[in-house]
Design a protein around this motif. Structure first.
Motif, PDB file in Angstrom:
ATOM      1  N   ARG A 134      51.650   1.966  14.979  1.00 46.02           N
ATOM      2  CA  ARG A 134      50.417   1.222  14.721  1.00 46.02           C
ATOM      3  C   ARG A 134      50.776  -0.237  14.478  1.00 46.02           C
ATOM      4  O   ARG A 134      51.830  -0.540  13.924  1.00 46.02           O
ATOM      5  N   GLY A 135      49.904  -1.153  14.858  1.00 49.05           N
ATOM      6  CA  GLY A 135      50.158  -2.574  14.638  1.00 49.05           C
ATOM      7  C   GLY A 135      50.009  -2.952  13.177  1.00 49.05           C
ATOM      8  O   GLY A 135      50.959  -2.924  12.399  1.00 49.05           O
ATOM      9  N   PHE A 136      48.775  -3.300  12.767  1.00 46.02           N
ATOM     10  CA  PHE A 136      48.500  -3.678  11.373  1.00 46.02           C
ATOM     11  C   PHE A 136      47.774  -2.540  10.656  1.00 46.02           C
ATOM     12  O   PHE A 136      46.890  -1.897  11.222  1.00 46.02           O
ATOM     13  N   HIS A 137      48.148  -2.324   9.411  1.00 45.96           N
ATOM     14  CA  HIS A 137      47.434  -1.379   8.552  1.00 45.96           C
ATOM     15  C   HIS A 137      47.145  -2.087   7.226  1.00 45.96           C
ATOM     16  O   HIS A 137      48.032  -2.241   6.388  1.00 45.96           O
ATOM     17  N   LEU A 177      53.335  -7.099   4.190  1.00 43.78           N
ATOM     18  CA  LEU A 177      52.938  -8.398   3.671  1.00 43.78           C
ATOM     19  C   LEU A 177      53.126  -8.341   2.164  1.00 43.78           C
ATOM     20  O   LEU A 177      52.560  -7.481   1.492  1.00 43.78           O
ATOM     21  N   ALA A 178      53.936  -9.241   1.652  1.00 45.83           N
ATOM     22  CA  ALA A 178      54.392  -9.136   0.266  1.00 45.83           C
ATOM     23  C   ALA A 178      53.404  -9.779  -0.691  1.00 45.83           C
ATOM     24  O   ALA A 178      52.624 -10.658  -0.342  1.00 45.83           O
ATOM     25  N   VAL A 227      53.171  -3.384  10.395  1.00 43.63           N
ATOM     26  CA  VAL A 227      52.902  -4.294   9.271  1.00 43.63           C
ATOM     27  C   VAL A 227      51.811  -3.671   8.410  1.00 43.63           C
ATOM     28  O   VAL A 227      50.733  -3.346   8.906  1.00 43.63           O
ATOM     29  N   SER A 228      52.091  -3.509   7.117  1.00 44.14           N
ATOM     30  CA  SER A 228      51.109  -2.962   6.185  1.00 44.14           C
ATOM     31  C   SER A 228      51.068  -3.851   4.946  1.00 44.14           C
ATOM     32  O   SER A 228      51.717  -4.900   4.895  1.00 44.14           O
ATOM     33  N   LEU A 229      50.309  -3.425   3.947  1.00 42.69           N
ATOM     34  CA  LEU A 229      50.154  -4.197   2.714  1.00 42.69           C
ATOM     35  C   LEU A 229      50.979  -3.590   1.592  1.00 42.69           C
ATOM     36  O   LEU A 229      51.013  -2.364   1.431  1.00 42.69           O
ATOM     37  N   ALA A 230      51.623  -4.427   0.811  1.00 45.01           N
ATOM     38  CA  ALA A 230      52.213  -3.973  -0.434  1.00 45.01           C
ATOM     39  C   ALA A 230      51.072  -3.645  -1.407  1.00 45.01           C
ATOM     40  O   ALA A 230      49.922  -4.062  -1.217  1.00 45.01           O
ATOM     41  N   ALA A 231      51.364  -2.882  -2.446  1.00 43.32           N
ATOM     42  CA  ALA A 231      50.338  -2.487  -3.397  1.00 43.32           C
ATOM     43  C   ALA A 231      49.819  -3.693  -4.169  1.00 43.32           C
ATOM     44  O   ALA A 231      50.534  -4.666  -4.404  1.00 43.32           O
ATOM     45  N   GLY A 232      48.558  -3.595  -4.554  1.00 39.48           N
ATOM     46  CA  GLY A 232      47.963  -4.678  -5.321  1.00 39.48           C
ATOM     47  C   GLY A 232      47.376  -5.732  -4.407  1.00 39.48           C
ATOM     48  O   GLY A 232      47.458  -5.645  -3.187  1.00 39.48           O
TER      49      GLY A 232
END
Length: 989
Positions: free
Chosen positions: A585-588, A524-525, A558-563
């Motif tokens: 894994r699904g979401f992190h 996720l950007a 799907v993971s998170l971008a930094a910040g």
């Protein structure tokens, strides 16, 4: 010389007789319009797929029948042929040249001709005629009418007639296509020998004589000639070429003569301008070409040099070639009369990547090849209501055959019984993932080399393990990871929604389609630190199952971008995992500090989405730990209709796990499902606990409303620091231990828990429905516990500091252990109750003057049971309510105190004063007129004695009356004169 054909129409071909009753006007079948949708897809309202024309109702589309897309921009109007049509869903699978934004519509690509042939009503009385009018020619544009006529499919029962020609042109079906037949009204038969023929009647014809030829040449200049019958020519003739290739000439009087060719091949015979006669054959020279004018038209000569033509004048305007501009990979363009290149506009021939500067945003368009083209500039992109991932190069052609595929170890043959392969041209080069096909049963990955049949393909490499076909064990398609990530990043940076819409299933199959995510995970950007802008906004095409992302990557899908990622919107998407990928894994939601600040996932909404078949968690949400000072939370996030499905195998990971800093997290109307067998989900389905052991850095303020979890050994488990966790109005089924909560009160505990209003079915058969292991305050109330499985207990409490309210529950089993009654052994004048609403008090010789029970609020009660004799006194925060101080509570007795509203005083509201209920009760029997003595040491001078009839006897004239009282000994009663009844008594102190 020019080649001239002279045609004499003397004999006419046979035409079908026309049935006026059966005439069908083709253009009437091509006037329907199927409106396009706002999302630029080829999916339409089902009602619009049934159209009418020419008095018939019919389906708008048919596989293989051309469709015209009429765009609001006429330059983008095009005719394409669908590879597949899904009438029930009102959609077509078709490659288009342009992306069409509303308003646009679809109509017949044949001007209605094929629709008329397929749906027109045939009448009796002769072949039916389909009429081609001027309207039909207008409707078939920009197609070629002759090409359309030759391409349609008909039958001998349907003829065509073009009424725009004079005379009309008729067409017959020859078994393969429609062909024109000679015009005329008769049905003449041609003679068998060559010659000029004319009709002698409507049904016969014969060769013409010389006089007939001369007569007919004057009368019918289009008479057909043969070389043997051409007249002799005279001088000053106009040159032509006969049908047999010999040279002839025709003078102004119409006299035709042969001029035999002379000289070598490829020479010309040129007559000097202004002179007469002929010249010897020779080669053409530059002087033979007249000079061009300044307004000449451009053309190209056979040697590829450029010429111009104007009014028949041909001239050269320079050759091709030139020096390329810019640097290698620069795309060439016209720049001030020279070739030019630019470093921001390049093409990579190896990866087929076109890259360019995007004008206002500076973004670079990613690589890709897809069937939906659009001008990819920032101005165009940002004017769209949504962007398809195909704009960024995605295919969306991943497919999971519903019955799976079979393969054999060391063989490159892949067999899919559903018939999913189309051709080598279409499927060659696609990636294929075989679940458990690699060493030790992990996933196997290769590509398709060729297609043998619709059920068999050849792979580039062979798997290590043989498996038969099982549902869901195979996925194949182009890898769309980079394209989907580019679409998400563009969405975050420009506030435009990224739409994930997959291609239809191949060959009309019933399996899942979607996007293949195999080479890496997605993120996720961020919005580049502008917290007022949106993060990734992405949606799928269905609110029921969602667009599938086939996550074959052995890691976070799907993971998170930094910040900080703020304002992400994620809807209608299904993450489909590969259970043979050990780290899948699904979401992190991994909160990490970035260039533009700290923080995790903020103010984001996830709707109608699910994750399935991952070997790790469906969702792992990790906020910052106790060292991050609250700067890395996941907060103010809402998950609506989130469904999590474990793989049908041993699954030791949690399904939802939350650790670290969280707040204001809401789950609404979702569901978490374990494997088919509960024993395959041994650990908590939902775990909320501390990230660092002993630090209590756990999620807080997490709410589950109307949520469901089913099938597992442990349902919801809460650890140290899990404050204000609410699981209310939900549903639980087939979970051995539905709720386990607790921790060390010194390290956070579990405070503010509510587990209320839930339906709990067939659960709690191990230990209890709820287990509280210490430091828990909250409520478990208003719930229904039922089903064929009998709970071991309603609740079991261990440890200290548990204060849980059990009110209004409806359960087949109501027993609790250690939850309502704690134990205390006072050694000072202060009694401390660490949990619960009742306590068992050990014997103490020191009077209790002060009570400390922090788990009980004002207006609530505390009941003390005397395990040994203890004494209450005044002088602290105890009000004896008028009873004499000190108040001795003997072993076996009890008293109840209520905490007044001020929250500082405990009022004694009832007490047994050490007397058990049984000790204060008894019976006696009257003797006629006698005085009966009852011995009971609990009798005092102030006691009230209640006497009631047990068994009537004799005559009761007056009830027994108290006669004497001896404190600590008993009392006597006087009976009636003839009363022999047995009576009950109860001493009230």
């Amino acid at each position: 010389m020019r080649r001239i054909t002279l045609l004499l129409l003397i004999v006419c071909a046979r035409l079908h007789a026309q049935n006026i009753e059966g005439q069908i006007v083709a253009s009437q079948f091509g006037q329907f319009q199927v409106p396009g949708t706002a999302d630029a897809s080829l999916w339409f309202s089902p009602a619009s797929c049934q159209v009418s024309g020419g008095g018939k109702n019919f389906s708008a589309f048919e596989t293989g029948v051309p469709i015209k897309i009429v765009d609001s921009n006429p330059a983008m109007t095009e005719i394409d042929t669908p590879a597949a049509v899904f009438i029930d869903a009102c959609s077509v699978s078709m490659s288009t040249t342009y992306l069409h934004a509303a308003p646009f519509y679809l109509t017949s690509g044949t001007g209605g001709l094929q629709e008329a042939l397929s749906n027109g009503i045939q009448k009796s009385g002769g072949p039916t005629t389909v009429i081609l009018t001027a309207d039909w020619y207008a409707q078939v544009s920009p197609g070629n009418p002759a090409t359309v006529i030759a391409s349609v499919k008909g039958s001998t029962a349907l003829g065509l007639i073009d009424v725009t020609t004079a005379p009309y042109t008729a067409y017959d079906w020859n078994g393969t296509q429609y062909v024109a037949i000679a015009n005329g009204g008769g049905s003449a038969n041609f003679p068998g020998t060559p010659g000029i023929v004319y009709n002698t009647s409507v049904s016969a014809a014969q060769n013409a004589t010389s006089s007939q030829i001369a007569t007919q040449l004057n009368a019918s200049p289009s008479t057909t000639l043969v070389p043997a019958l051409l007249p002799t020519a005279s001088n000053s003739l106009l040159g032509i070429v006969k049908g047999d290739g010999t040279t002839t000439s025709v003078n102004g009087s119409g006299v035709i003569s042969a001029l035999p060719p002379t000289g070598a091949a490829n020479l010309i015979v040129a007559t000097p301008n202004g002179s007469s006669g002929t010249a010897a054959p020779r080669a053409m020279v530059a002087a033979d070409m007249p000079a061009a004018t300044s307004s000449a038209f451009g053309a190209v000569k056979p040697d590829n040099t450029t010429i111009t033509i104007s009014g028949g004048v041909i001239s050269s305007v320079g050759g091709g070639g030139g020096t390329p501009g810019g640097s290698p990979t620069n795309v060439q363009f016209y720049g001030a009369s020279t070739f030019a290149g630019d470093s921001t506009f390049t093409f990579n021939n190896s990866s087929h990547t076109l890259a360019f500067q995007n004008g206002t945003s500076g973004a670079t368009a990613p690589a890709g090849d897809n069937s939906t083209k659009v001008a990819n500039t920032a101005a165009v992109f940002n004017s769209q209501p949504a962007l398809l991932a195909q704009y960024f190069g995605a295919y969306g052609d991943a497919y999971g055959p519903p019955d799976g595929c079979a393969w054999t170890a060391s063989s490159t043959t892949l067999t899919c019984p559903d018939g999913v392969f189309q051709s080598t041209a279409i499927d060659g080069g696609k990636q294929v993932w075989l679940h458990s096909g690699g060493p030790a049963g992990v996933a196997f990955h290769t590509t398709i080399v060729s297609v043998t049949s619709n059920t068999v393909a050849v792979m580039a490499a062979a798997p290590s393990i043989s498996l038969s076909n099982t549902p869901g064990n195979t996925v194949f398609g182009h890898d769309d990871t980079a394209a989907v990530q580019a679409c998400w990043q563009y969405s975050a940076s420009n506030g435009v929604q990224c739409t994930l819409r997959a291609s239809p299933a191949p060959l009309g199959g019933s399996g899942f389609t979607g996007f293949l995510i195999g080479s890496a995970g997605l993120q996720l950007a961020s919005s580049n630190g502008d917290t007022e802008s949106s993060a990734t906004n992405t949606t799928g095409s269905s609110s029921i199952n969602g667009t599938n992302l086939f996550c074959e990557y052995n890691g976070d899908c799907v993971s998170l971008a930094a910040g900080p990622i703020q304002g992400a919107v994620f809807s209608n998407i299904n993450l489909e995992g590969d259970p043979s990928q050990p780290n899948g894994r699904g979401f992190h939601f991994n909160a990490t500090a970035g260039t533009y600040g700290n923080g995790g996932l903020w103010n984001s909404t996830f709707t109608n989405f699910q994750t399935s078949n991952f070997n790790q968690e469906c969702m792992l949400s990790e906020g910052g730990n106790y060292l991050s000072s609250g700067e890395l939370p996941n907060q103010v996030d809402t998950f609506i209709n989130f469904q999590c499905n474990a793989p049908n195998q041993m699954h030791t990971a949690n399904l939802i796990k939350m650790t670290g800093q969280h707040a204001q997290i809401i789950f609404m109307n979702g569901q978490t499902n374990g494997p088919v067998s509960a024993s395959n989900q041994p650990n908590a389905m939902i775990l909320i606990t501390e990230q660092t052991s002993g630090q209590g850095d756990s999620a807080t303020d997490v709410k589950f409303f109307g949520y469901t979890y089913e099938v597992g050994l442990v349902g919801l488990q809460l650890g140290n620091g899990a404050y204000s966790i609410h699981y209310d109005n939900g549903y639980v089924e087939n979970v051995a231990s539905p709720l386990i909560a607790g921790g060390n009160p010194l390290h956070g505990g579990v405070f503010g828990l509510t587990y209320n209003g839930n339906h709990i079915a067939n659960s709690g058969n191990v230990t209890a429905v709820a287990q509280f292991t210490g430091g828990v305050t909250g409520s478990f109330r208003d719930s229904l516990v039922y089903g064929a499985t009998t709970p071991a207990a309603f609740a079991v409490c261990t440890g200290t500091g548990n204060t849980v309210d059990f009110v209004g529950n409806n359960s087949t089993v109501t027993t609790t252990t250690g939850c309502a009654t704690s134990s205390a052994s006072p050694s000072t004048s202060t009694l401390t109750i660490t949990g619960g609403t009742s306590a068992s008090i050990a014997a103490s010789g020191t009077p209790i003057l002060t009570i400390n029970a922090p788990g009980i609020n004002s207006g609530k009660t505390l009941t003390l049971y005397a395990a040994g004799t203890f004494t209450l006194g005044t002088g602290g925060n105890i009000n004896l309510g008028g009873l004499t101080s000190p108040l001795v509570v003997p072993s076996g007795g009890s008293l109840t105190l209520t905490l007044l509203d001020q929250g500082t005083t405990w009022l004694v509201t009832s007490t047994t004063a050490g007397t058990s209920v049984a000790a204060r009760k008894g019976t006696f029997t009257c003797t006629a007129g006698g005085t009966i003595s009852i011995a009971n040491t609990h009798e005092t001078a102030t006691s009230d004695v209640v006497i009631s009839l047990n068994i009537a006897g004799g005559t009761i004239s007056t009830p027994p009356a108290m006669k004497t009282v001896t404190t600590g000994t008993g009392f006597t009663v006087q009976c009636g004169a003839a009363d022999t009844s047995t009576y009950n008594y109860d001493i009230l102190n």
